[in-house]
Design a protein around this motif. Structure first.
Motif, PDB file in Angstrom:
ATOM      1  N   PHE A  86       0.781  -1.227   0.000  1.00  0.00           N
ATOM      2  CA  PHE A  86       0.000   0.000   0.000  1.00  0.00           C
ATOM      3  C   PHE A  86       0.820   1.288   0.000  1.00  0.00           C
ATOM      4  CE2 PHE A  86      -2.740  -3.254   1.870  1.00  0.00           C
ATOM      5  CZ  PHE A  86      -3.865  -3.111   1.075  1.00  0.00           C
ATOM      6  N   ILE A  87       2.108   1.200   0.281  1.00  0.00           N
ATOM      7  CA  ILE A  87       2.905   2.430   0.357  1.00  0.00           C
ATOM      8  C   ILE A  87       4.108   2.398  -0.586  1.00  0.00           C
ATOM      9  CG2 ILE A  87       4.280   3.920   1.883  1.00  0.00           C
ATOM     10  CD1 ILE A  87       2.501   3.079   4.169  1.00  0.00           C
ATOM     11  N   LEU A  88       4.838   1.300  -0.566  1.00  0.00           N
ATOM     12  CA  LEU A  88       6.080   1.246  -1.332  1.00  0.00           C
ATOM     13  C   LEU A  88       5.882   0.846  -2.788  1.00  0.00           C
ATOM     14  CD1 LEU A  88       8.363  -0.464   1.342  1.00  0.00           C
ATOM     15  CD2 LEU A  88       8.473   1.916   0.564  1.00  0.00           C
ATOM     16  N   ASP A  89       4.659   0.504  -3.172  1.00  0.00           N
ATOM     17  CA  ASP A  89       4.396   0.072  -4.546  1.00  0.00           C
ATOM     18  C   ASP A  89       4.279   1.278  -5.478  1.00  0.00           C
ATOM     19  OD1 ASP A  89       3.918  -1.572  -6.663  1.00  0.00           O
ATOM     20  OD2 ASP A  89       1.778  -1.808  -6.263  1.00  0.00           O
ATOM     21  N   SER A  90       5.327   2.061  -5.510  1.00  0.00           N
ATOM     22  CA  SER A  90       5.371   3.234  -6.376  1.00  0.00           C
ATOM     23  C   SER A  90       6.827   3.635  -6.557  1.00  0.00           C
ATOM     24  CB  SER A  90       4.575   4.393  -5.765  1.00  0.00           C
ATOM     25  OG  SER A  90       5.231   4.871  -4.604  1.00  0.00           O
ATOM     26  N   VAL A  91       7.063   4.639  -7.408  1.00  0.00           N
ATOM     27  CA  VAL A  91       8.432   5.092  -7.656  1.00  0.00           C
ATOM     28  C   VAL A  91       8.795   6.263  -6.742  1.00  0.00           C
ATOM     29  CG1 VAL A  91       8.458   4.323 -10.036  1.00  0.00           C
ATOM     30  CG2 VAL A  91       7.623   6.623  -9.495  1.00  0.00           C
ATOM     31  N   CYS A  92       7.967   6.500  -5.719  1.00  0.00           N
ATOM     32  CA  CYS A  92       8.179   7.660  -4.841  1.00  0.00           C
ATOM     33  C   CYS A  92       9.233   7.411  -3.784  1.00  0.00           C
ATOM     34  CB  CYS A  92       6.867   8.036  -4.145  1.00  0.00           C
ATOM     35  SG  CYS A  92       5.533   8.462  -5.280  1.00  0.00           S
ATOM     36  N   TRP A  93       9.714   6.162  -3.675  1.00  0.00           N
ATOM     37  CA  TRP A  93      10.638   5.795  -2.601  1.00  0.00           C
ATOM     38  C   TRP A  93      11.941   5.262  -3.166  1.00  0.00           C
ATOM     39  CZ3 TRP A  93       8.923   6.881   2.306  1.00  0.00           C
ATOM     40  CH2 TRP A  93       7.547   7.110   2.442  1.00  0.00           C
ATOM     41  N   GLU A  94      13.018   5.451  -2.416  1.00  0.00           N
ATOM     42  CA  GLU A  94      14.312   4.898  -2.792  1.00  0.00           C
ATOM     43  C   GLU A  94      14.956   4.243  -1.573  1.00  0.00           C
ATOM     44  OE1 GLU A  94      17.041   7.905  -4.013  1.00  0.00           O
ATOM     45  OE2 GLU A  94      16.581   9.255  -2.335  1.00  0.00           O
ATOM     46  N   VAL A  95      15.656   3.134  -1.803  1.00  0.00           N
ATOM     47  CA  VAL A  95      16.356   2.444  -0.718  1.00  0.00           C
ATOM     48  C   VAL A  95      17.585   3.258  -0.324  1.00  0.00           C
ATOM     49  CG1 VAL A  95      17.596   0.356  -0.049  1.00  0.00           C
ATOM     50  CG2 VAL A  95      15.554   0.180  -1.484  1.00  0.00           C
ATOM     51  N   VAL A  96      17.711   3.557   0.984  1.00  0.00           N
ATOM     52  CA  VAL A  96      18.836   4.383   1.440  1.00  0.00           C
ATOM     53  C   VAL A  96      19.623   3.728   2.566  1.00  0.00           C
ATOM     54  CG1 VAL A  96      17.825   6.584   0.744  1.00  0.00           C
ATOM     55  CG2 VAL A  96      17.309   5.639   3.024  1.00  0.00           C
ATOM     56  N   GLY A  97      19.240   2.522   2.985  1.00  0.00           N
ATOM     57  CA  GLY A  97      19.982   1.898   4.074  1.00  0.00           C
ATOM     58  C   GLY A  97      19.584   0.459   4.286  1.00  0.00           C
ATOM     59  N   VAL A  98      20.412  -0.236   5.055  1.00  0.00           N
ATOM     60  CA  VAL A  98      20.186  -1.644   5.323  1.00  0.00           C
ATOM     61  C   VAL A  98      20.814  -1.985   6.670  1.00  0.00           C
ATOM     62  CG1 VAL A  98      22.299  -2.326   4.127  1.00  0.00           C
ATOM     63  CG2 VAL A  98      20.458  -3.978   4.373  1.00  0.00           C
ATOM     64  N   VAL A  99      20.218  -2.959   7.368  1.00  0.00           N
ATOM     65  CA  VAL A  99      20.769  -3.448   8.626  1.00  0.00           C
ATOM     66  C   VAL A  99      21.347  -4.841   8.413  1.00  0.00           C
ATOM     67  CG1 VAL A  99      20.219  -4.190  10.982  1.00  0.00           C
ATOM     68  CG2 VAL A  99      19.198  -2.101  10.074  1.00  0.00           C
ATOM     69  N   LYS A 100      22.567  -5.032   8.867  1.00  0.00           N
ATOM     70  CA  LYS A 100      23.191  -6.350   8.847  1.00  0.00           C
ATOM     71  C   LYS A 100      23.147  -6.923  10.254  1.00  0.00           C
ATOM     72  CE  LYS A 100      27.288  -6.548   7.273  1.00  0.00           C
ATOM     73  NZ  LYS A 100      28.691  -6.218   6.965  1.00  0.00           N
ATOM     74  N   LEU A 101      22.599  -8.134  10.393  1.00  0.00           N
ATOM     75  CA  LEU A 101      22.610  -8.782  11.703  1.00  0.00           C
ATOM     76  C   LEU A 101      22.621 -10.294  11.551  1.00  0.00           C
ATOM     77  CD1 LEU A 101      19.500  -9.920  12.519  1.00  0.00           C
ATOM     78  CD2 LEU A 101      19.073  -7.491  12.619  1.00  0.00           C
ATOM     79  N   TRP A 102      23.061 -10.932  12.623  1.00  0.00           N
ATOM     80  CA  TRP A 102      23.176 -12.394  12.645  1.00  0.00           C
ATOM     81  C   TRP A 102      22.676 -12.883  13.987  1.00  0.00           C
ATOM     82  CZ3 TRP A 102      25.330 -15.933  15.872  1.00  0.00           C
ATOM     83  CH2 TRP A 102      25.542 -17.232  15.395  1.00  0.00           C
ATOM     84  N   ASN A 103      21.788 -13.888  13.961  1.00  0.00           N
ATOM     85  CA  ASN A 103      21.358 -14.557  15.187  1.00  0.00           C
ATOM     86  C   ASN A 103      20.834 -15.941  14.829  1.00  0.00           C
ATOM     87  OD1 ASN A 103      18.523 -14.233  14.431  1.00  0.00           O
ATOM     88  ND2 ASN A 103      18.688 -12.106  15.126  1.00  0.00           N
ATOM     89  N   GLU A 104      20.146 -16.562  15.787  1.00  0.00           N
ATOM     90  CA  GLU A 104      19.707 -17.948  15.583  1.00  0.00           C
ATOM     91  C   GLU A 104      18.707 -18.093  14.442  1.00  0.00           C
ATOM     92  OE1 GLU A 104      20.852 -17.205  19.809  1.00  0.00           O
ATOM     93  OE2 GLU A 104      19.567 -16.223  18.341  1.00  0.00           O
ATOM     94  N   TRP A 105      17.953 -17.009  14.139  1.00  0.00           N
ATOM     95  CA  TRP A 105      16.877 -17.105  13.153  1.00  0.00           C
ATOM     96  C   TRP A 105      17.080 -16.199  11.956  1.00  0.00           C
ATOM     97  CZ3 TRP A 105      13.821 -21.077  14.083  1.00  0.00           C
ATOM     98  CH2 TRP A 105      13.683 -21.527  15.392  1.00  0.00           C
ATOM     99  N   CYS A 106      18.182 -15.516  11.884  1.00  0.00           N
ATOM    100  CA  CYS A 106      18.347 -14.530  10.819  1.00  0.00           C
ATOM    101  C   CYS A 106      19.793 -14.470  10.355  1.00  0.00           C
ATOM    102  CB  CYS A 106      17.893 -13.154  11.315  1.00  0.00           C
ATOM    103  SG  CYS A 106      17.993 -11.869  10.056  1.00  0.00           S
ATOM    104  N   ARG A 107      19.985 -14.443   9.052  1.00  0.00           N
ATOM    105  CA  ARG A 107      21.293 -14.231   8.449  1.00  0.00           C
ATOM    106  C   ARG A 107      21.112 -13.186   7.352  1.00  0.00           C
ATOM    107  NH1 ARG A 107      21.454 -17.444  11.999  1.00  0.00           N
ATOM    108  NH2 ARG A 107      22.564 -19.411  12.138  1.00  0.00           N
TER     109      ARG A 107
END
Length: 218
Positions: A86-107
């Motif tokens: 409902f919000i990001l399905d347009s060209v109005c947004w750009e990716v500007v960051g990312v989080v890197k993390l590691w744990n038992e359930w996420c890589r």
């Protein structure tokens, strides 16, 4: 003590209460145990990478805090999917960051070229108003990583006049009410707010004794 239900309060610290137990455990640790623990702690550190300037990735601590007027955080697969649909399905947004993390359930890694179904945490900026940011966090953030996530993400932003909105979901079976949950409309929306929030709330407030847990609560 909270002055009203839903207010964010700081719990008393138990630091120093179990010093004797901690000291005893430390004496029992071997050098190999300490090395393994240090490596695990290092591996569980969270990195926030921003591409706010000229498309180059930079560590969050390397730059001065940037201005952010509105920060919307969607935590969990359902909330992240809502933003996508409902919000990001347009060209109005750009990716500007990312989080890197590691744990038992996420890589995760520092690439931003991922499928919507991947477990990930991405930041978007509204092109027409760069002070509006979205965070789509569909990855699991462990208990011992939540404070670090908050510290590193919000440490990049100026806190003056910053409005934060958190979207999250939980099963209807966890909702505490005197009514039968079978008669409740599903899904339904409830809200919590701080006393600093003066605007009109778009839905009914969450009733006691319901609570919010994990990263949304933090």
């Amino acid at each position: 003590m909270a002055t009203f239900f839903g207010e964010v309060v700081v719990a008393p610290s138990r630091a120093g209460v179990d010093d004797e137990e901690s000291a005893e455990e430390a004496r029992e640790e071997t050098p190999e145990d300490r090395e393994i623990r240090r490596e695990l702690e290092k591996k569980r550190e969270i990195d926030v990478l921003w591409t706010l300037k000229s498309g180059a990735s930079t560590e969050s601590s390397a730059d001065e805090p940037f201005v952010c007027s509105k920060f919307i955080v969607a935590i969990g697969h359902n909330a992240a999917a809502f933003l996508s649909s409902f919000i990001l399905d347009s060209v109005c947004w750009e990716v500007v960051g990312v989080v890197k993390l590691w744990n038992e359930w996420c890589r995760t890694s520092n690439t931003t070229n991922v499928l919507p179904t991947d477990s990930f945490c991405l930041f978007y900026r509204l092109i027409s108003d760069p002070t509006v940011l979205l965070c789509q966090c569909s990855c699991y953030v462990a208990e011992d990583q939540q404070f670090q996530w908050l510290e590193k993400v919000f440490g990049c932003m100026r806190k003056e006049d910053l409005q934060v909105t958190v979207l999250s979901t939980c099963p209807v079976a966890d909702y505490k009410t005197q009514e039968s949950t079978l008669t409740l409309p599903s899904p339904f929306l409830k809200a919590l707010k701080t006393k600093e929030f003066k605007e009109e709330v778009c839905c009914p407030l969450l009733e006691q004794p319901n609570i919010v847990r994990d990263l949304p609560a933090a």
